[in-house]
Enzyme design. Structure first.
Site, PDB file in Angstrom:
ATOM      1  N   ARG A 167      -3.384   4.924 -12.169  1.00 19.91           N
ATOM      2  CA  ARG A 167      -4.752   5.036 -11.629  1.00 19.91           C
ATOM      3  C   ARG A 167      -5.315   6.466 -11.759  1.00 19.91           C
ATOM      4  O   ARG A 167      -6.169   6.867 -10.977  1.00 19.91           O
ATOM      5  CB  ARG A 167      -4.809   4.636 -10.147  1.00 19.91           C
ATOM      6  CG  ARG A 167      -4.437   3.199  -9.850  1.00 19.91           C
ATOM      7  CD  ARG A 167      -5.456   2.234 -10.447  1.00 19.91           C
ATOM      8  NE  ARG A 167      -5.384   0.931  -9.846  1.00 19.91           N
ATOM      9  CZ  ARG A 167      -4.592  -0.066 -10.267  1.00 19.91           C
ATOM     10  NH1 ARG A 167      -3.807   0.102 -11.314  1.00 19.91           N
ATOM     11  NH2 ARG A 167      -4.604  -1.223  -9.655  1.00 19.91           N
ATOM     12  N   SER A 239      -8.293  -3.325  -4.604  1.00 23.93           N
ATOM     13  CA  SER A 239      -7.307  -2.610  -3.786  1.00 23.93           C
ATOM     14  C   SER A 239      -7.978  -1.400  -3.150  1.00 23.93           C
ATOM     15  O   SER A 239      -8.551  -0.577  -3.859  1.00 23.93           O
ATOM     16  CB  SER A 239      -6.161  -2.101  -4.646  1.00 23.93           C
ATOM     17  OG  SER A 239      -5.537  -3.160  -5.296  1.00 23.93           O
ATOM     18  N   GLU A 334      -7.704   4.317  -2.807  1.00 23.41           N
ATOM     19  CA  GLU A 334      -7.934   4.350  -4.249  1.00 23.41           C
ATOM     20  C   GLU A 334      -9.453   4.405  -4.483  1.00 23.41           C
ATOM     21  O   GLU A 334      -9.936   4.955  -5.465  1.00 23.41           O
ATOM     22  CB  GLU A 334      -7.368   3.066  -4.871  1.00 23.41           C
ATOM     23  CG  GLU A 334      -7.485   3.068  -6.361  1.00 23.41           C
ATOM     24  CD  GLU A 334      -7.321   1.709  -7.016  1.00 23.41           C
ATOM     25  OE1 GLU A 334      -7.484   0.656  -6.381  1.00 23.41           O
ATOM     26  OE2 GLU A 334      -7.049   1.713  -8.186  1.00 23.41           O
TER      27      GLU A 334
HETATM   28  N1  EPU Z   1       2.449  -7.950  -0.622  1.00 14.97           N
HETATM   29  C1  EPU Z   1       2.655  -8.385   0.667  1.00 14.97           C
HETATM   30  N2  EPU Z   1       1.554  -8.559   1.460  1.00 14.97           N
HETATM   31  C2  EPU Z   1       0.297  -8.328   1.043  1.00 14.97           C
HETATM   32  C3  EPU Z   1       0.089  -7.862  -0.285  1.00 14.97           C
HETATM   33  C4  EPU Z   1       1.190  -7.679  -1.103  1.00 14.97           C
HETATM   34  O1  EPU Z   1       3.781  -8.606   1.101  1.00 14.97           O
HETATM   35  O2  EPU Z   1      -0.628  -8.536   1.818  1.00 14.97           O
HETATM   36  C5  EPU Z   1       3.621  -7.823  -1.511  1.00 14.97           C
HETATM   37  C6  EPU Z   1       3.620  -8.952  -2.553  1.00 14.97           C
HETATM   38  O3  EPU Z   1       4.266 -10.088  -2.072  1.00 14.97           O
HETATM   39  C7  EPU Z   1       4.371  -8.334  -3.702  1.00 14.97           C
HETATM   40  C8  EPU Z   1       3.976  -6.857  -3.616  1.00 14.97           C
HETATM   41  O4  EPU Z   1       3.521  -6.634  -2.277  1.00 14.97           O
HETATM   42  O5  EPU Z   1       5.748  -8.440  -3.518  1.00 14.97           O
HETATM   43  C9  EPU Z   1       2.931  -6.474  -4.631  1.00 14.97           C
HETATM   44  O6  EPU Z   1       1.768  -7.270  -4.441  1.00 14.97           O
HETATM   45  P1  EPU Z   1       0.762  -7.622  -5.644  1.00 14.97           P
HETATM   46  O7  EPU Z   1       1.511  -8.108  -6.813  1.00 14.97           O
HETATM   47  O8  EPU Z   1      -0.317  -8.466  -5.086  1.00 14.97           O
HETATM   48  O9  EPU Z   1       0.202  -6.228  -6.101  1.00 14.97           O
HETATM   49  P2  EPU Z   1      -0.236  -4.901  -5.339  1.00 14.97           P
HETATM   50  O10 EPU Z   1       0.774  -3.854  -5.584  1.00 14.97           O
HETATM   51  O11 EPU Z   1      -0.602  -5.193  -3.935  1.00 14.97           O
HETATM   52  C10 EPU Z   1      -1.412  -3.953  -7.490  1.00 14.97           C
HETATM   53  C11 EPU Z   1      -2.746  -3.426  -7.914  1.00 14.97           C
HETATM   54  C12 EPU Z   1      -3.752  -4.555  -8.059  1.00 14.97           C
HETATM   55  C13 EPU Z   1      -3.239  -5.523  -9.092  1.00 14.97           C
HETATM   56  C14 EPU Z   1      -1.863  -6.030  -8.635  1.00 14.97           C
HETATM   57  C15 EPU Z   1      -1.205  -6.922  -9.651  1.00 14.97           C
HETATM   58  C16 EPU Z   1      -2.849  -1.177  -7.005  1.00 14.97           C
HETATM   59  C17 EPU Z   1      -3.526  -0.249  -6.046  1.00 14.97           C
HETATM   60  N3  EPU Z   1      -3.235  -2.450  -6.957  1.00 14.97           N
HETATM   61  O12 EPU Z   1      -1.557  -4.516  -6.186  1.00 14.97           O
HETATM   62  O13 EPU Z   1      -4.972  -3.999  -8.539  1.00 14.97           O
HETATM   63  O14 EPU Z   1      -4.117  -6.607  -9.278  1.00 14.97           O
HETATM   64  O15 EPU Z   1      -0.973  -4.900  -8.431  1.00 14.97           O
HETATM   65  O16 EPU Z   1      -0.730  -6.157 -10.701  1.00 14.97           O
HETATM   66  O17 EPU Z   1      -2.001  -0.739  -7.766  1.00 14.97           O
HETATM   67  C18 EPU Z   1      -7.098  -3.133  -7.890  1.00 14.97           C
HETATM   68  O18 EPU Z   1      -6.728  -2.043  -8.337  1.00 14.97           O
HETATM   69  O19 EPU Z   1      -8.236  -3.289  -7.378  1.00 14.97           O
HETATM   70  C19 EPU Z   1      -6.169  -4.260  -7.918  1.00 14.97           C
HETATM   71  C20 EPU Z   1      -6.472  -5.429  -7.368  1.00 14.97           C
END
Ligand code: EPU
Length: 338
Positions: A167, A239, A334
């Site tokens: 990012r 996010s 972010e």
């Molecule tokens: N998780 C939870 N609870 C929640 C959310 C997530 O337990 O409420 C756990 C999930 O179960 C999983 C882990 O956290 O094990 C990661 O969750 P997820 O795959 O949804 O991804 P994230 O790390 O929360 C990042 C990006 C997203 C992107 C997703 C998928 C950032 C800041 N965000 O989110 O990007 O879509 O990975 O690759 O890195 C964005 O930037 O606007 C965005 C949506």
């Protein structure tokens, strides 16, 4: 030559920010070509407060904006060069990102299918290094064309010069606010190796064989639609926080208490999903005033309708404090506060 430039004084910014903040910018300028941008630069040379926006999907206006908001409406998607393996596609910074993804997927070109449905525009993909489901924009960006706002000089950046990381890019750091991106050239693959390792992509795809980029795009669309709120229905900026990276010592300390915590090892430590930590703090689905933590993905803050930026910031501060108190980890927005 197309020198299109649109200028609106006291412009309502509601349709230019996905968080749905009802604020006004003193002046809004939208250019449709590099010549139009040069004309805008000439008109704003004495202006000290200039903000360049993309689709407005990663910002939070904290009030009316007393300055000039610039926006690119440069369009065009064109394959410039190709060989048996690669296609170089040059895209105007004002194209909607997902329209470009769809264009590539329709032709069977791989590289951006995992980035399906990310809101925003092409210029921002290069500034923000957007990423999702195991792919980042930097993996496919070949060149970035920009114009320096002060001098009007054009510069072409190679991928290394953009200094990309999670990012982050040179455009968010040493060159912050200094360049307007006009075109981005991406390198797509004609015989793509599909990336289906991340999260539940494989589970969504099922046991089908001979998968195509279109199948992966559809799976990503399904996953995103199930978890992420549609900004047209519920104002949000994706996010809200970045995922923090902690050192191994801190990671083991937390893991001792939470053995099932999800994590990703990265170069400089261990990345812990902030959404998981926020959920552990009990914030998922909770609200403060008209701002809430999304009930399906705790990394996303939403505007329940008519929320002020103060309400969003108060919720953001409260969430950061809970995570710091419970885990001893600092998380940071972010989203850009304007
Ligand atoms: N998780 C939870 N609870 C929640 C959310 C997530 O337990 O409420 C756990 C999930 O179960 C999983 C882990 O956290 O094990 C990661 O969750 P997820 O795959 O949804 O991804 P994230 O790390 O929360 C990042 C990006 C997203 C992107 C997703 C998928 C950032 C800041 N965000 O989110 O990007 O879509 O990975 O690759 O890195 C964005 O930037 O606007 C965005 C949506």
């Amino acid at each position: 030559m197309n020198i299109s430039l649109k200028k609106v004084m006291n412009c309502n910014m509601l349709k230019y920010n996905t968080f749905g903040m009802n604020v006004t910018a003193r002046c809004f300028m939208e250019y449709g070509s590099e010549a139009g941008l040069l004309k805008a630069i000439e008109q704003i040379k004495d202006e000290s407060n200039v903000l360049h926006i993309g689709g407005g999907s990663n910002l939070l206006f904290k009030g009316d904006f007393d300055g000039v908001v610039l926006h690119s409406a440069i369009k065009g998607i064109k394959a410039e060069e190709e060989n048996d393996d690669d296609v170089l596609v040059r895209v105007g910074s004002g194209e909607v990102w997902d329209d470009f993804v769809e264009y590539c997927v329709e032709r069977g070109w791989g590289g951006v299918e995992n980035l399906s449905l990310i809101p925003g525009e092409v210029g921002a993909s290069a500034v923000q290094n957007i990423g999702a489901y195991g792919v980042e924009a930097k993996d496919v960006i070949a060149l970035v064309e920009g114009i320096e706002l002060k001098s009007g000089q054009k510069r072409v950046f190679g991928t290394l010069e953009c200094d990309y990381s999670y990012r982050q890019s040179i455009f968010k750091n040493s060159l912050k606010g200094k360049y307007a991106i006009t075109f981005v050239t991406y390198r797509l693959k004609k015989h793509p190796v599909l990336k289906t390792e991340y999260g539940n992509i494989k589970a969504v795809l099922g046991a089908r064989e001979n998968l195509t980029v279109r199948d992966v795009r559809q799976a990503i669309i399904d996953i995103r639609n199930a978890k992420l709120p549609d900004p047209k229905v519920l104002g949000n900026a994706g996010s809200f926080f970045m995922n923090p990276v902690v050192d191994k010592e801190k990671f083991f300390e937390i893991q001792k208490d939470y053995p099932s915590m999800p994590y990703y090892e990265v170069e400089n430590g261990v990345k812990i999903p902030a959404g998981w930590m926020i959920e552990q703090c009990g914030w998922k689905g909770k609200s403060l005033g008209r701002a809430a933590v999304h009930d399906k993905q705790a990394l996303v803050l939403v505007n329940l309708g008519g929320a002020t930026s103060d309400e969003i910031v108060a919720l953001s501060d409260a969430v950061c404090k809970s995570v710091a108190d419970k885990f001893g980890v600092s998380i940071h927005p972010e989203v850009n506060f304007i």
